[in-house]
Write a protein that holds these residues in place. Structure first.
Motif, PDB file in Angstrom:
ATOM      1  N   GLU A  91       0.880  -1.174   0.000  1.00  0.00           N
ATOM      2  CA  GLU A  91       0.000   0.000   0.000  1.00  0.00           C
ATOM      3  C   GLU A  91       0.911   1.216   0.000  1.00  0.00           C
ATOM      4  O   GLU A  91       1.639   1.437   0.964  1.00  0.00           O
ATOM      5  CB  GLU A  91      -0.906  -0.002   1.228  1.00  0.00           C
ATOM      6  N   GLY A  92       0.888   1.971  -1.048  1.00  0.00           N
ATOM      7  CA  GLY A  92       1.768   3.128  -1.148  1.00  0.00           C
ATOM      8  C   GLY A  92       1.839   3.614  -2.578  1.00  0.00           C
ATOM      9  O   GLY A  92       0.924   3.370  -3.368  1.00  0.00           O
ATOM     10  N   THR A  93       2.963   4.274  -2.894  1.00  0.00           N
ATOM     11  CA  THR A  93       3.103   4.879  -4.221  1.00  0.00           C
ATOM     12  C   THR A  93       3.891   3.986  -5.172  1.00  0.00           C
ATOM     13  O   THR A  93       4.910   3.421  -4.789  1.00  0.00           O
ATOM     14  CB  THR A  93       3.807   6.242  -4.092  1.00  0.00           C
ATOM     15  N   VAL A 105     -10.617   3.394   5.785  1.00  0.00           N
ATOM     16  CA  VAL A 105      -9.581   2.376   6.007  1.00  0.00           C
ATOM     17  C   VAL A 105     -10.125   0.956   6.160  1.00  0.00           C
ATOM     18  O   VAL A 105      -9.422  -0.013   5.909  1.00  0.00           O
ATOM     19  CB  VAL A 105      -8.741   2.706   7.266  1.00  0.00           C
ATOM     20  N   ASN A 106     -11.363   0.861   6.574  1.00  0.00           N
ATOM     21  CA  ASN A 106     -11.911  -0.413   7.007  1.00  0.00           C
ATOM     22  C   ASN A 106     -12.889  -0.986   5.979  1.00  0.00           C
ATOM     23  O   ASN A 106     -13.991  -0.472   5.817  1.00  0.00           O
ATOM     24  CB  ASN A 106     -12.645  -0.154   8.336  1.00  0.00           C
ATOM     25  N   THR A 107     -12.464  -2.016   5.261  1.00  0.00           N
ATOM     26  CA  THR A 107     -13.381  -2.655   4.312  1.00  0.00           C
ATOM     27  C   THR A 107     -13.227  -4.167   4.446  1.00  0.00           C
ATOM     28  O   THR A 107     -12.409  -4.634   5.228  1.00  0.00           O
ATOM     29  CB  THR A 107     -13.060  -2.293   2.842  1.00  0.00           C
ATOM     30  N   ASP A 108     -13.943  -4.903   3.631  1.00  0.00           N
ATOM     31  CA  ASP A 108     -13.757  -6.358   3.578  1.00  0.00           C
ATOM     32  C   ASP A 108     -13.411  -6.751   2.140  1.00  0.00           C
ATOM     33  O   ASP A 108     -14.014  -7.646   1.567  1.00  0.00           O
ATOM     34  CB  ASP A 108     -15.031  -7.065   4.064  1.00  0.00           C
ATOM     35  N   TRP A 109     -12.484  -6.012   1.527  1.00  0.00           N
ATOM     36  CA  TRP A 109     -11.998  -6.446   0.216  1.00  0.00           C
ATOM     37  C   TRP A 109     -10.547  -6.011   0.056  1.00  0.00           C
ATOM     38  O   TRP A 109     -10.043  -5.209   0.833  1.00  0.00           O
ATOM     39  CB  TRP A 109     -12.874  -5.935  -0.921  1.00  0.00           C
ATOM     40  N   TYR A 140      -5.550   4.370  -5.723  1.00  0.00           N
ATOM     41  CA  TYR A 140      -6.736   5.131  -5.345  1.00  0.00           C
ATOM     42  C   TYR A 140      -6.620   6.568  -5.839  1.00  0.00           C
ATOM     43  O   TYR A 140      -7.558   7.174  -6.291  1.00  0.00           O
ATOM     44  CB  TYR A 140      -6.849   5.065  -3.804  1.00  0.00           C
ATOM     45  N   LYS A 141      -5.373   7.073  -5.702  1.00  0.00           N
ATOM     46  CA  LYS A 141      -5.164   8.457  -6.099  1.00  0.00           C
ATOM     47  C   LYS A 141      -4.160   8.499  -7.245  1.00  0.00           C
ATOM     48  O   LYS A 141      -3.125   7.834  -7.201  1.00  0.00           O
ATOM     49  CB  LYS A 141      -4.628   9.258  -4.913  1.00  0.00           C
ATOM     50  N   ASN A 160      -2.114   3.984  -3.360  1.00  0.00           N
ATOM     51  CA  ASN A 160      -3.305   3.305  -2.822  1.00  0.00           C
ATOM     52  C   ASN A 160      -3.290   3.237  -1.293  1.00  0.00           C
ATOM     53  O   ASN A 160      -3.960   2.373  -0.712  1.00  0.00           O
ATOM     54  CB  ASN A 160      -3.452   1.889  -3.422  1.00  0.00           C
ATOM     55  N   LYS A 161      -2.533   4.158  -0.660  1.00  0.00           N
ATOM     56  CA  LYS A 161      -2.583   4.180   0.816  1.00  0.00           C
ATOM     57  C   LYS A 161      -4.014   4.466   1.259  1.00  0.00           C
ATOM     58  O   LYS A 161      -4.686   5.316   0.700  1.00  0.00           O
ATOM     59  CB  LYS A 161      -1.677   5.292   1.365  1.00  0.00           C
ATOM     60  N   ARG A 162      -4.456   3.743   2.284  1.00  0.00           N
ATOM     61  CA  ARG A 162      -5.803   4.001   2.803  1.00  0.00           C
ATOM     62  C   ARG A 162      -5.749   5.171   3.780  1.00  0.00           C
ATOM     63  O   ARG A 162      -4.714   5.445   4.365  1.00  0.00           O
ATOM     64  CB  ARG A 162      -6.342   2.755   3.516  1.00  0.00           C
TER      65      ARG A 162
END
Ligand code: GCB
Length: 594
Positions: free
Chosen positions: A101-103, A181-185, A129-130, A171-173
């Motif tokens: 998770e990062g750039t 931050v909290n999902t189930d996927w 994500y961004k 894609n850092k949350r």
């Protein structure tokens, strides 16, 4: 110049809104694909973006520099770096990136001959994500939200030779993002959908909306919007198959609304009829396949083309069947929708974010109705205006892209969000925006419910008042009691509105067998489905269902060794494509019940 703190903050301000019009009918345009291998730099500390004082570096990796002489210090080199395939998530392409998770910086070189007088856009189907996008060292813009398209105009920047496009993908949350931050996927990062250059005339048909009119039978209504500088144009709308042709004029803003007579055969799951629609201005022509149908509610019923219909569905994540990772093409979509057909289904809930366009276009062709949603999931920051604007922008981009797709019958604005005043005002505004953009579809959300005594569960979530259809997620037999608990519970609702049971389910590891009360076995899952199916017959206003879920999917929340190993096992089909017992129970129910 020394960059002062406020400017740093300014540079980091997230720009949700499109800086150029979103081109919605990519399929009918002259495109040049930028798919394929891109060079990448994995940059967890964002060296390519910030200097050691954590200020944006004006000579970041987006400059794609090379040392000009033997003394120059340049600490990166795209051309000596590894590659990733676009479209594609990075997690399943390299083992070391599975949980990253990062750039990551992406770079691609290309040549392009832009015809004189034409305009050029670079279009991304989705980046999670961004994304910050640069062409030939210059920043084009930013986009936030991992599941919707965006584009930037590059007419004035493009060269015939040696262009380089660089994308910083992060894609850092973060707590304030959508989703939070909290999902189930799985948080699949990367340029996950197609990248295209799209060439259009200097004034082009930017967008349009064409639907059966809600006001009158045998009429179509909608609007057309031009972009460019030649706004007053003659426009024709044609449907050759029925010899239909109407002409209009756009106003000084390049806009027109229309309403005209049209007798068409209606689209339905049994007869997914699509027509070629041609919209022609003096400078541009677009052609698309569109079907026509009416979707409405009447009291507790959903009506398709005026007749009551039951939505026999299943939920699905956007994961590629069999091979894993994000789905991104028509072949993936075909496997998923063929499974829906095999279940005797007519409906799919595309959870929990907008899926790629392939599955939606294919559903148009195959006659499968769609529930499409945005990732306003669980515990979004309700009182943060930036979070709201972000959610609203994702909603807007989803509807902008898909509003002419016949298969979409439901827009969903949220999933399992806890009741509060702030949440209600947030969601009300999303429902309002949905209606403003498209008043021809139904609005729904998976709502909260609660026990009012030991055997009664009430659906009275105040947000229900603003919806056309109530979505209900429930896990009797899995998170709440054992399978037979479903026999003893009754649901009540104070809404005279259709209810869709948008989730129920249980985990089973395919191939694990035992008695029907042993968790994780196929027999337990089948047991839950049997009791749930009996419960369905007692759910008030039941108009459809989409159990959780078609296939096992990756989730970092799921840690049980030997069973889950980072997979949510509630699939009716395993990650290897093998059907579990419960698949056949649901299939039989859909075959016999309606
Ligand atoms: C839910 C969520 C879904 C989860 C599912 C589960 O209620 O809506 O995203 O994956 O439960 O398996 O727990």
């Amino acid at each position: 110049m020394k960059i002062t703190l406020p400017l740093v903050i300014l540079l980091n301000l997230i720009i949700f809104a499109q800086q150029s019009p979103l081109i919605t009918n990519i399929e009918g345009r002259k495109t040049f694909s930028l798919n394929g291998n891109w060079q990448i730099i994995i940059d967890p500390y964002e060296m390519g973006y910030y200097n050691y004082r954590y200020e944006p570096n004006e000579n970041g990796y987006f400059k794609n520099q090379k040392p000009k002489n033997k003394t120059e210090l340049i600490e990166y080199d795209f051309d000596k770096s590894e590659t990733l395939k676009v479209p594609g998530d990075w997690n399943t392409q390299k083992e070391k990136l599975l949980l990253y998770e990062g750039t990551i910086w992406y770079k691609k070189d290309f040549d392009y001959q832009l015809e004189k007088g034409k305009r050029l856009f670079v279009y991304f189907g989705a980046v999670n994500y961004k994304a910050i996008v640069y062409l030939n060292g210059q920043k084009l813009g930013e986009h936030e939200g991992g599941f919707t398209p965006f584009n930037f105009e590059i007419t004035d920047l493009i060269k015939e030779k040696d262009n380089f496009i660089v994308v910083k993908v992060d894609n850092k949350r973060s707590r304030e993002f959508v989703p939070t931050v909290n999902t189930d996927w799985w948080n699949y990062g990367g340029i996950t959908r197609d990248v295209n250059l799209v060439e259009v005339p200097s004034t082009f048909i930017e967008d349009y909306f064409i639907q059966l009119s809600k006001e009158a039978d045998n009429k179509m209504s909608g609007w057309i919007q031009l972009d460019g500088n030649d706004f007053k144009q003659k426009i024709s709308v044609r449907i050759p198959e029925i010899n239909l042709e109407y002409s209009f004029k756009t106003d000084e803003n390049g806009y027109l609304r229309f309403l005209f007579n049209a007798v068409v055969e209606l689209w339905s799951p049994n007869y997914p009829k699509l027509y070629d629609i041609i919209i022609e201005s003096e400078t541009d022509t677009i052609k698309e396949k569109i079907g026509f149908r009416k979707i409405e509610v009447k009291g507790p019923n959903i009506l398709l083309n005026g007749k009551k219909i039951f939505l026999k569905g299943i939920s699905a994540h956007e994961e590629a069947p069999l091979k894993g990772g994000r789905a991104n093409n028509r072949e993936d979509a075909k496997i998923i929708l063929n499974w829906v057909k095999e279940l005797n289904g007519n409906f799919i809930r595309l959870a929990h974010y907008p899926h790629n366009e392939n599955i939606i276009r294919l559903a148009d062709e195959m006659g499968i109705m769609i529930w499409s949603e945005i990732p306003v999931y669980w515990t979004i920051l309700w009182n943060n205006e930036q979070t709201f604007l972000n959610a609203k922008n994702q909603l807007t981009e989803m509807i902008t892209r898909d509003k002419n797709r016949t298969s979409i019958v439901l827009w969903s604005v949220s999933n399992e969000t806890p009741v509060s005043e702030e949440r209600l005002s947030f969601l009300k505004r999303l429902a309002e925006q949905t209606r403003n953009l498209d008043d021809t579809r139904l609005i729904t959300a998976a709502l909260e419910n609660h026990y009012i005594n030991d055997s009664t569960i009430m659906i009275d979530d105040p947000f229900g008042e603003y919806l056309d259809v109530i979505g209900l997620n429930e896990y009797l037999g899995w998170y709440d009691g054992l399978p037979e608990k479903a026999d003893k519970i009754n649901y009540k609702t104070n809404y005279d509105k259709p209810v869709i049971v948008s989730e129920f389910g249980a985990d089973a590891l395919q191939g694990l067998h035992g008695d029907s009360l042993t968790r994780w076995t196929e027999e337990y899952q089948a047991n839950v489905y049997e009791h749930q199916i009996n419960l369905m017959k007692r759910i008030p206003n039941l108009s459809g269902m989409s159990p959780w879920i078609l296939a096992d999917f990756r989730s970092p929340r799921r840690n049980l060794p030997g069973i889950q190993d980072h997979w949510n096992r509630k699939g009716l089909i395993s990650d290897k494509g093998i059907k579990k017992k419960a698949f056949y129970i649901l299939k039989k129910f859909y075959e016999e019940a309606f």
